[in-house]
Scaffold this motif. Structure first.
Motif, PDB file in Angstrom:
ATOM      1  N   HIS A  80      39.107 101.580  14.496  1.00  0.00           N
ATOM      2  CA  HIS A  80      38.933 100.566  15.534  1.00  0.00           C
ATOM      3  C   HIS A  80      39.385 101.170  16.855  1.00  0.00           C
ATOM      4  O   HIS A  80      39.910 102.278  16.885  1.00  0.00           O
ATOM      5  N   HIS A  82      41.721 100.712  19.106  1.00  0.00           N
ATOM      6  CA  HIS A  82      43.081 100.722  19.665  1.00  0.00           C
ATOM      7  C   HIS A  82      43.551 102.145  19.976  1.00  0.00           C
ATOM      8  O   HIS A  82      43.164 103.104  19.305  1.00  0.00           O
ATOM      9  N   HIS A  85      44.526 105.045  17.628  1.00  0.00           N
ATOM     10  CA  HIS A  85      43.475 105.376  16.662  1.00  0.00           C
ATOM     11  C   HIS A  85      42.322 106.139  17.315  1.00  0.00           C
ATOM     12  O   HIS A  85      41.758 107.051  16.707  1.00  0.00           O
ATOM     13  N   HIS A 164      41.063  92.286  12.448  1.00  0.00           N
ATOM     14  CA  HIS A 164      42.174  92.755  13.303  1.00  0.00           C
ATOM     15  C   HIS A 164      41.679  92.972  14.731  1.00  0.00           C
ATOM     16  O   HIS A 164      42.415  92.798  15.701  1.00  0.00           O
ATOM     17  N   ASP A 183      44.034  99.285  10.785  1.00  0.00           N
ATOM     18  CA  ASP A 183      45.083  98.267  10.878  1.00  0.00           C
ATOM     19  C   ASP A 183      44.751  96.972  10.138  1.00  0.00           C
ATOM     20  O   ASP A 183      45.474  95.985  10.266  1.00  0.00           O
TER      21      ASP A 183
END
Ligand SMILES: [Zn+2]
Length: 297
Positions: A80, A82, A85, A164, A183
């Motif tokens: 994802h 974020h 990451h 998430h 996550d």
């Protein structure tokens, strides 16, 4: 934003672990804002899962992956958008083919810059890692499902739908019974709800529960969480049980018109009692806020 006492979020490759044949994980060693990173090989290609946060971490990951690949073609994906990451992908440009699910690519382009600014406010150690970061664009975008042939091994990339984040993706290696969840799953800590109204309200507790049930149905033998120790299917069961309890305890209070402040206090105490050893207690309140907003009125 206040200065958090976060340790330097640095990826280290000394403790890299072979989970199965040609399937490596660079573990996060319990360091906040360092994800578990995967390096998955086939006969002709190698897929890297997650970049680490910022250019220096991504250079560490790329150097490890390139040496490990020993001439095999490199691919990159992230679970994802974020920062820890995905915010190192620029370093892989020209070295690896960057694949993403469409919803995650959209998260990157619409919210990447705002997350970069927000994370730079988390203190000097984090800001240092984010120096010179530019939001990279993927080379290949898929909608829901992509099967990547690494040579003698096909890796399944699947968009899960909003949970998430809006653009979560899981990566499964069927021949090894392994799954990288990002996550959607953490080990030894409370589920991270990036619930920041009005700026970001994409996380959905109810959708997350539906996603985690589906992942559990696939019964992978090895589960690599976004953060924390690699485990087995129990990690999926733990997250499912936690999210369902969080929802039920929040909603039963909401039904009886208890104030959100009181719900937060009572549910937080209950969850800490249930999981006294888990880190990330600050995320319980965010989860309650999210589920209050999702309460079927
Ligand atoms: Zn995340």
């Amino acid at each position: 934003m206040s200065e958090y006492l976060l340790p330097e979020p640095v990826v280290r490759t000394e403790e890299v672990r072979e989970l199965a044949r040609d399937l490596m994980v660079i573990p996060n060693r319990g360091v906040q804002l360092v994800p578990n990173i995967g390096v998955i090989g086939g006969t002709h290609s190698v897929l890297v899962v997650e970049t680490g946060m910022g250019r220096r971490n991504a250079e560490t990951v790329l150097a490890f992956a390139a040496e490990y690949a020993a001439g095999r073609r490199l691919y990159l994906t992230t679970t994802h958008f974020h920062p820890e990451h995905a915010f190192g992908a620029q370093v892989f440009a020209g070295e690896a083919t960057f694949l993403l699910n469409r919803a995650q690519a959209e998260d990157l382009s619409t919210k990447g810059a705002a997350y970069l600014e927000m994370f730079r406010g988390l203190g000097e150690p984090v800001a240092r890692q984010l120096e010179g970061v530019e939001i990279a664009a993927p080379d290949v975008v898929y909608d829901d499902a992509y099967d990547l042939d690494l040579g003698g091994r096909v890796v399944r990339m699947r968009a899960t739908g909003r949970a998430h984040s809006k653009g979560d993706q899981v990566i499964t290696i069927p021949d090894a019974g392994a799954m990288f969840t990002g996550d959607l799953v953490e080990a030894g800590q409370f589920a991270i709800f990036p619930w920041f109204p009005p700026h970001d309200t994409d996380v959905s507790g109810t959708r997350w529960i539906a996603v985690i049930r589906r992942l559990a149905d696939a019964s992978p033998r090895v589960v690599v969480p976004g953060h924390g120790d690699v485990g087995g299917p129990q990690l999926l069961a733990d997250v499912r049980d936690y999210l369902e309890l969080l929802r039920d305890e929040t909603w039963v209070r909401r039904d009886s018109a208890v104030s959100e402040r009181t719900i937060v206090e009572e549910v937080t105490a209950l969850m800490i009692e249930r999981h006294p050893e888990w880190a990330g207690r600050e995320w319980i309140e965010k989860g309650v806020g999210c589920l209050c907003a999702e309460h079927p009125a």
